[in-house]
Design a protein around this motif. Sequence first.
Motif: not given
Length: 184
Positions: A101, A105, A110-113, A115-116, A119
């Motif tokens: 990660c 980064h 980003s962490q949200d990106l 993760d999405s 997913e």
Amino acid sequence: MTVTFGPDHIVFAAYEFPWASVHPHGILPASAVRDVSVSGRPEIRTVVGETLFLSHGDSSGLAEFCLRHGIPDVVRFDVWGNLLEPFLDTAFSAEASAATCARLHSAGLSQDLIDSIRERIASLMRAYNFDSMLWEWADLGLYDLLSAVNSRLVPASLPAELGDTAEVYRWAMEIADYGRAKAS
């Protein structure tokens, strides 16, 4: 897929990804090549950010072509290789996952990106590596993702769940370009 190196262009024949600019047959002028990676699986990056794959046997021809045209051979951060680590047949420690990660980064994700993205492709990549019994444990990358989107080793319904596959191809190329590097 086969390529032929012309004096100022590369001719692609039977390129396997139907959303590519060179599918199924296409000519790529030297002026459209931003950079390449000759080591490992040879790749070409175009000035518009598309990654095109070549066969291992094309490495020396690609290296000669790039030398003639002053095209840089670069080492790039493998964004998709890092994004796809959770789908390898390998257990990662919390520290190793955190390091992955951190690398993502530092490339600007980003962490949200992260993760999405994971997913969105989870069902597809699990089917590609595990349900198909491929059981790759060392390396999955952009080529594997595109192979899965192309319904290789997975039910045809899974790529369709991602949406329009041509859009998925463009999205995957944009993500891959986060790994853009300077010539070495």
